[in-house]
Design a protein around this motif. Structure first.
Motif, mmCIF file in Angstrom:
data_model
loop_
_atom_site.group_PDB
_atom_site.id
_atom_site.type_symbol
_atom_site.label_atom_id
_atom_site.label_comp_id
_atom_site.label_asym_id
_atom_site.label_seq_id
_atom_site.Cartn_x
_atom_site.Cartn_y
_atom_site.Cartn_z
ATOM 1 N N LEU A 52 63.623 13.121 38.745
ATOM 2 C CA LEU A 52 64.878 12.998 37.991
ATOM 3 C C LEU A 52 64.710 13.586 36.592
ATOM 4 C CD1 LEU A 52 67.801 11.553 37.816
ATOM 5 C CD2 LEU A 52 66.546 9.937 36.415
ATOM 6 N N GLU A 53 63.622 13.231 35.927
ATOM 7 C CA GLU A 53 63.389 13.741 34.569
ATOM 8 C C GLU A 53 63.205 15.253 34.563
ATOM 9 O OE1 GLU A 53 60.143 11.347 33.142
ATOM 10 O OE2 GLU A 53 61.499 9.755 32.482
ATOM 11 N N ARG A 54 62.604 15.794 35.619
ATOM 12 C CA ARG A 54 62.465 17.251 35.710
ATOM 13 C C ARG A 54 63.849 17.895 35.822
ATOM 14 N NH1 ARG A 54 62.696 21.155 39.165
ATOM 15 N NH2 ARG A 54 63.089 19.858 40.990
ATOM 16 N N LEU A 55 64.726 17.287 36.604
ATOM 17 C CA LEU A 55 66.073 17.832 36.805
ATOM 18 C C LEU A 55 66.927 17.745 35.546
ATOM 19 C CD1 LEU A 55 66.766 16.255 40.295
ATOM 20 C CD2 LEU A 55 66.498 18.697 39.826
ATOM 21 N N THR A 56 66.718 16.694 34.736
ATOM 22 C CA THR A 56 67.580 16.452 33.573
ATOM 23 C C THR A 56 66.973 16.943 32.269
ATOM 24 O OG1 THR A 56 66.641 14.261 33.172
ATOM 25 C CG2 THR A 56 68.557 14.385 34.645
ATOM 26 N N GLY A 57 65.802 17.551 32.329
ATOM 27 C CA GLY A 57 65.159 18.005 31.098
ATOM 28 C C GLY A 57 64.532 16.853 30.324
ATOM 29 N N GLY A 58 64.105 15.811 31.042
ATOM 30 C CA GLY A 58 63.372 14.728 30.412
ATOM 31 C C GLY A 58 64.164 13.445 30.205
ATOM 32 N N GLU A 59 65.429 13.441 30.570
ATOM 33 C CA GLU A 59 66.249 12.243 30.365
ATOM 34 C C GLU A 59 66.252 11.364 31.607
ATOM 35 O OE1 GLU A 59 70.028 12.567 28.273
ATOM 36 O OE2 GLU A 59 69.685 14.729 28.241
ATOM 37 N N ARG A 60 66.301 10.053 31.376
ATOM 38 C CA ARG A 60 66.453 9.095 32.483
ATOM 39 C C ARG A 60 67.908 8.673 32.518
ATOM 40 N NH1 ARG A 60 61.365 5.086 33.340
ATOM 41 N NH2 ARG A 60 59.787 6.704 33.301
ATOM 42 N N VAL A 61 68.749 9.553 33.025
ATOM 43 C CA VAL A 61 70.185 9.304 33.064
ATOM 44 C C VAL A 61 70.665 9.442 34.503
ATOM 45 C CG1 VAL A 61 70.716 11.710 32.516
ATOM 46 C CG2 VAL A 61 72.403 9.954 32.027
ATOM 47 N N THR A 62 71.603 8.613 34.884
ATOM 48 C CA THR A 62 72.221 8.716 36.203
ATOM 49 C C THR A 62 73.728 8.650 36.020
ATOM 50 O OG1 THR A 62 72.007 6.313 36.506
ATOM 51 C CG2 THR A 62 70.323 7.696 37.546
ATOM 52 N N PRO A 63 74.491 9.152 36.956
ATOM 53 C CA PRO A 63 74.053 9.820 38.184
ATOM 54 C C PRO A 63 73.673 11.275 37.926
ATOM 55 C CG PRO A 63 76.438 9.798 38.102
ATOM 56 C CD PRO A 63 75.955 9.034 36.894
ATOM 57 N N VAL A 64 72.891 11.807 38.858
ATOM 58 C CA VAL A 64 72.566 13.231 38.872
ATOM 59 C C VAL A 64 72.846 13.736 40.278
ATOM 60 C CG1 VAL A 64 70.742 14.951 38.646
ATOM 61 C CG2 VAL A 64 70.828 13.022 37.058
ATOM 62 N N MET A 65 73.683 14.771 40.371
ATOM 63 C CA MET A 65 73.985 15.395 41.660
ATOM 64 C C MET A 65 73.227 16.706 41.755
ATOM 65 S SD MET A 65 78.017 14.885 42.481
ATOM 66 C CE MET A 65 78.612 15.765 41.062
ATOM 67 N N VAL A 66 72.617 16.938 42.914
ATOM 68 C CA VAL A 66 71.876 18.169 43.147
ATOM 69 C C VAL A 66 72.370 18.768 44.458
ATOM 70 C CG1 VAL A 66 69.597 19.190 43.476
ATOM 71 C CG2 VAL A 66 69.862 17.187 41.990
ATOM 72 N N GLU A 67 72.791 20.028 44.382
ATOM 73 C CA GLU A 67 73.193 20.755 45.582
ATOM 74 C C GLU A 67 72.600 22.145 45.463
ATOM 75 O OE1 GLU A 67 76.997 21.163 48.501
ATOM 76 O OE2 GLU A 67 77.394 20.877 46.382
ATOM 77 N N GLY A 68 71.529 22.367 46.209
ATOM 78 C CA GLY A 68 70.823 23.641 46.104
ATOM 79 C C GLY A 68 70.240 23.791 44.701
ATOM 80 N N GLU A 69 70.633 24.864 44.029
ATOM 81 C CA GLU A 69 70.149 25.122 42.672
ATOM 82 C C GLU A 69 71.029 24.479 41.603
ATOM 83 O OE1 GLU A 69 67.243 26.857 41.905
ATOM 84 O OE2 GLU A 69 66.965 26.627 44.071
ATOM 85 N N LEU A 70 72.182 23.935 42.017
ATOM 86 C CA LEU A 70 73.126 23.345 41.072
ATOM 87 C C LEU A 70 72.741 21.904 40.773
ATOM 88 C CD1 LEU A 70 75.842 23.510 39.510
ATOM 89 C CD2 LEU A 70 76.930 22.681 41.597
ATOM 90 N N VAL A 71 72.622 21.586 39.476
ATOM 91 C CA VAL A 71 72.316 20.227 39.043
ATOM 92 C C VAL A 71 73.411 19.787 38.078
ATOM 93 C CG1 VAL A 71 70.669 18.744 37.825
ATOM 94 C CG2 VAL A 71 69.830 20.613 39.269
ATOM 95 N N ILE A 72 74.069 18.668 38.389
ATOM 96 C CA ILE A 72 75.104 18.116 37.513
ATOM 97 C C ILE A 72 74.635 16.757 37.040
ATOM 98 C CG2 ILE A 72 77.505 17.358 37.338
ATOM 99 C CD1 ILE A 72 78.103 19.340 39.644
ATOM 100 N N VAL A 73 74.468 16.633 35.721
ATOM 101 C CA VAL A 73 73.988 15.395 35.120
ATOM 102 C C VAL A 73 75.177 14.616 34.587
ATOM 103 C CG1 VAL A 73 72.525 14.404 33.316
ATOM 104 C CG2 VAL A 73 71.813 16.497 34.495
ATOM 105 N N GLY A 74 75.265 13.336 34.964
ATOM 106 C CA GLY A 74 76.357 12.497 34.499
ATOM 107 C C GLY A 74 77.541 12.567 35.427
ATOM 108 N N TYR A 75 78.544 11.779 35.104
ATOM 109 C CA TYR A 75 79.763 11.724 35.918
ATOM 110 C C TYR A 75 80.941 12.153 35.044
ATOM 111 C CZ TYR A 75 83.729 9.928 38.488
ATOM 112 O OH TYR A 75 84.920 9.818 39.144
ATOM 113 N N HIS A 76 81.680 13.140 35.524
ATOM 114 C CA HIS A 76 82.771 13.705 34.737
ATOM 115 C C HIS A 76 84.093 13.632 35.475
ATOM 116 C CE1 HIS A 76 79.485 15.206 32.287
ATOM 117 N NE2 HIS A 76 78.962 15.693 33.392
ATOM 118 N N GLY A 77 84.139 12.851 36.562
ATOM 119 C CA GLY A 77 85.369 12.785 37.346
ATOM 120 C C GLY A 77 85.390 13.927 38.354
ATOM 121 N N ILE A 78 86.085 13.700 39.447
ATOM 122 C CA ILE A 78 86.210 14.715 40.492
ATOM 123 C C ILE A 78 87.681 15.040 40.668
ATOM 124 C CG2 ILE A 78 85.896 15.195 42.952
ATOM 125 C CD1 ILE A 78 83.431 13.460 42.889
ATOM 126 N N GLY A 79 87.976 16.337 40.784
ATOM 127 C CA GLY A 79 89.350 16.746 41.061
ATOM 128 C C GLY A 79 90.146 16.858 39.893
#
Length: 79
Positions: A52-79
């Motif tokens: 998780l920290e590797r994906l976020t650049g060292g932060e312990r934050v959730t949620p983190v979505m990973v799809e292939g090479e795409l990493v989305i940190v945090g929740y920003h609403g959908i749609g």
């Protein structure tokens, strides 16, 4: 009508924590929209916190979505 190939594992991976309301909101929206995902609860899998920290650049934050090479940190609403 176009048929999509079925995959055995969803490509979307969601890192969560049980005490994170943003994780809860994200999972609720994904279920509501019928999006398949694989959830990784970091309380159940503390060995994956380093990932998780590797994906976020060292932060312990959730949620983190990973799809292939795409990493989305945090929740920003959908749609």
């Amino acid at each position: 009508m176009m048929k999509h190939a079925m995959v055995s594992d969803p490509e979307l991976i969601v890192y969560t924590r049980p005490d994170c309301t943003y994780s809860d909101a994200l999972l609720h929206d994904l279920r509501k929209d019928g999006v398949e995902y694989r959830q990784i609860d970091l309380e159940d899998h503390p060995e994956l916190v380093d990932e998780l920290e590797r994906l976020t650049g060292g932060e312990r934050v959730t949620p983190v979505m990973v799809e292939g090479e795409l990493v989305i940190v945090g929740y920003h609403g959908i749609g």
